[in-house]
Write a protein that holds these residues in place. Structure first.
Motif, short mmCIF file in Angstrom:
data_model
loop_
_atom_site.label_atom_id
_atom_site.label_comp_id
_atom_site.label_asym_id
_atom_site.label_seq_id
_atom_site.Cartn_x
_atom_site.Cartn_y
_atom_site.Cartn_z
N PRO A 209 0.83 -1.31 0.02
CA PRO A 209 0.05 -0.15 0.13
C PRO A 209 0.86 1.26 -0.10
CG PRO A 209 -0.91 -1.50 1.67
CD PRO A 209 0.44 -2.08 1.02
N TYR A 210 0.55 2.39 -0.94
CA TYR A 210 1.31 3.33 -1.41
C TYR A 210 2.09 3.73 -0.12
CZ TYR A 210 2.95 6.97 -3.99
OH TYR A 210 3.94 7.82 -4.71
N TYR A 211 1.47 4.53 1.14
CA TYR A 211 2.37 4.99 2.11
C TYR A 211 2.55 4.12 3.12
CZ TYR A 211 1.42 9.91 -0.04
OH TYR A 211 1.77 11.06 -0.54
N ASP A 243 -9.95 4.75 2.53
CA ASP A 243 -8.62 4.96 2.51
C ASP A 243 -7.70 3.86 2.15
OD1 ASP A 243 -9.47 7.45 3.10
OD2 ASP A 243 -8.49 7.79 4.77
N GLU A 246 -7.77 3.26 -1.25
CA GLU A 246 -7.12 4.17 -2.22
C GLU A 246 -5.66 3.96 -1.95
OE1 GLU A 246 -6.71 7.77 -4.24
OE2 GLU A 246 -8.59 6.42 -4.11
N GLN A 247 -5.15 3.46 -0.74
CA GLN A 247 -3.81 3.38 -0.96
C GLN A 247 -3.32 2.24 -1.45
OE1 GLN A 247 -1.45 4.66 1.37
NE2 GLN A 247 -2.51 5.92 2.97
N ARG A 250 -3.50 3.34 -5.55
CA ARG A 250 -2.39 4.17 -5.65
C ARG A 250 -1.22 3.55 -6.00
NH1 ARG A 250 -2.65 10.17 -3.56
NH2 ARG A 250 -4.83 10.68 -3.61
N GLU A 494 -3.92 14.07 0.45
CA GLU A 494 -2.62 13.49 0.24
C GLU A 494 -2.01 13.62 1.40
OE1 GLU A 494 -0.23 11.45 -2.46
OE2 GLU A 494 -1.97 12.21 -3.09
N LEU A 497 -3.42 10.79 3.71
CA LEU A 497 -2.81 9.45 3.11
C LEU A 497 -1.44 9.15 3.78
CD1 LEU A 497 -4.31 9.19 -0.28
CD2 LEU A 497 -5.26 8.18 1.56
N GLU A 500 -1.26 8.25 7.41
CA GLU A 500 -1.52 6.92 7.78
C GLU A 500 -0.50 5.98 7.57
OE1 GLU A 500 -6.15 7.48 6.13
OE2 GLU A 500 -4.98 6.65 4.98
N GLY A 501 0.63 6.35 7.13
CA GLY A 501 1.70 5.23 7.13
C GLY A 501 2.43 4.96 8.50
#
Length: 504
Positions: A209-211, A243, A246-247, A250, A494, A497, A500-501
């Motif tokens: 997941p992105y972040y 979310d 979305e992660q 992305r 942004e 998100l 949220e990392g």
């Protein structure tokens, strides 16, 4: 012995070190590991064409490597390392002394001069060095602190880097300029090398997941109580499965842009899984995921205690992929052999390369011997692809060469990518659900089990709610299309998100 399908996943991850306000990299670890580990770890496989492997590249890491490769980056330590020694300010000198020796002794001891400088700093103190070192000392420190992070192949075979390494001391400004050019060359080669290896079919590249959020906790922070009924939790809970989607979306978009096709596989951040998180991943098109044996143990309510040889109780349940099914949603799950993976990560660095490679090969063969007759074991070795190697002599390359060579020569072992391993077991056993947990102790305590964690989740939840209230008022959405965010709204989302990392 029975056949063994060996699936190796090297997980490559660094947090986002770039300050969003200044654009500067506040820490240098992405650049330094890109120089020392990321290129060489995939390049070495060219020598062993029958050995296939999977590399997990976290989008945040790949994005930072891209920026470093472009040359358009700001990093204070890089600027200090290559600035003219005569022009260094006192503060820059202090920064150089703080950063230069943040390196494992195995890497430092190659150059006695590097050790001399470190000893002078320890015995005399930082301020004495700042006051009394000549430009010669500073140049030697600048060059050696960067040579220590150059890839093994460059140190051994690149004529420029090899000559600098052999020179060892009394470096010039021209030497620094040449070293900087070589760093740029190597940084620019990292991601292309992964594309080349993937194009020839020797590796598979998966994503996260992105972040790098803990997906099950994004979906519903209350899920942590399943693994640990006593863990403190934010109240009310953080609950934004959109979310999590979305992660993942992305990550897929970034991966397709960077590597030419969407990823088939997912290493969820910290191996963290839950039914809801995997359902979202399956919806988006992921075909496989991986996590730790502890998650499988809690899912199946069984244990994997090892006997004296290291073989686990309930071995046949561990040494197979499983199909996770929730209605129409399906993914194949791989559960890492925690014992073998930790041997690579923490034990073999204290052994000779041949001894360690022989031991790991023998243990993999023994798994095949212990499986029921006619059954092919799928053995998953999954660990960080960068953190262990500085503890090995020669950054672990000799161990890898000897291990890969043994695997390639053994007709009973096939080293496969994860997707190849999926195809090799067309009818795996089924899981109707999965225990919600991470690869660390089969719970989420690291990320939500302490008072400061709960405070952070409460703050994150409040920020997320504030974003939704602003959207509802229309202050972050397009007047003509309320479904679309304005530029300010996009920046705000942004930031949410990124917050949220898991690496805060």
């Amino acid at each position: 012995m029975n056949r063994v399908n060996l699936v190796i996943l090297w997980h490559m991850h660094q947090p986002q070190y770039r300050d969003p306000a200044t654009g500067e990299y506040v820490l240098p670890w992405t650049r330094l590991h890109a120089l020392k580990d990321y290129w060489g770890m995939v390049k070495i496989l060219e020598e062993f064409p029958q050995v296939h492997a999977t590399f997990n590249l976290v989008p945040l890491l790949a994005e930072q490597i891209e920026e470093y490769a472009s040359g358009r980056f700001k990093e204070p330590w890089f600027e200090i390392a290559f600035a003219p020694a005569e022009s260094l300010s006192a503060d820059q000198k202090r920064e150089a002394l703080e950063r230069a020796f943040q390196v494992n002794e195995n890497l430092m001891r190659r150059w006695p001069r590097f050790g001399e400088l470190e000893s002078q700093t320890r015995s005399g103190g930082t301020e004495a060095c700042v006051a009394h070192w000549s430009p010669r000392e500073w140049r030697d420190l600048q060059v050696l602190s960067q040579l220590a992070w150059m890839d093994e192949e460059y140190l051994a075979k690149d004529p420029v880097i090899r000559a600098l390494s052999e020179k060892e001391r009394n470096f010039t400004e021209e030497d620094k300029s040449v070293l900087m050019e070589k760093q740029h060359e190597l940084l620019g080669a990292v991601l292309p090398e992964y594309r080349l290896a993937a194009a020839r079919g020797q590796i598979e590249i998966s994503t996260t997941p992105y972040y790098h959020p803990i997906l099950p906790l994004l979906c519903d922070s209350d899920i942590a109580r399943v693994a640990n009924p006593h863990t403190p939790l934010p109240q009310p809970p953080f609950c934004y499965p959109e979310d999590a989607r979305e992660q993942l979306a992305r990550a897929r978009q970034f991966h397709e842009r960077s590597f030419g096709k969407p990823p088939a596989g997912l290493w969820p951040s910290e191996g963290s899984v839950s039914d809801q998180a995997l359902e979202i991943a399956a919806d988006l098109g992921f075909r496989w995921f991986a996590t730790d044996e502890g998650v499988l143990g809690r899912t199946r309510n069984i244990g994997f205690w090892r006997d004296a040889s290291g073989y686990p109780e309930n071995g046949p349940e561990l040494y197979t992929p499983w199909q996770f099914s929730r209605g129409e949603r399906k993914m194949t799950g791989f559960f890492r052999d925690h014992y073998l993976s930790d041997l690579v990560g923490f034990v073999y660095s204290r052994m000779g390369a041949e001894e360690a490679a022989e031991d790991l090969h023998r243990r993999i063969c023994a798994i095949g011997d212990r499986e029921p007759e006619g059954r092919t074991a799928t053995v998953s070795v999954i660990l960080d692809g960068e953190n262990a190697w500085e503890y090995y002599p020669g950054n672990g390359r000799e161990f890898l060469r000897r291990f890969y060579g043994r695997i390639e020569r053994d007709p009973q072992i096939r080293a496969l990518t994860m997707s190849e391993a999926v195809e090799a077991v067309p009818d795996p056993p089924h899981l109707e659900g999965i225990f919600p947990a991470s690869w660390i102790s089969a719970n989420f305590d690291v990320w939500i089990g302490h008072a400061e964690d709960v405070r952070a989740w409460n703050l994150l939840r409040d920020a997320r709610r504030a974003f939704e209230r602003a959207k509802a008022r229309g202050s972050l959405t397009n007047t003509f299309d309320p479904a679309k965010l304005t530029a300010q709204g996009q920046r705000a989302y942004e930031a949410v998100l990124a917050s949220e990392g898991s690496d805060w």
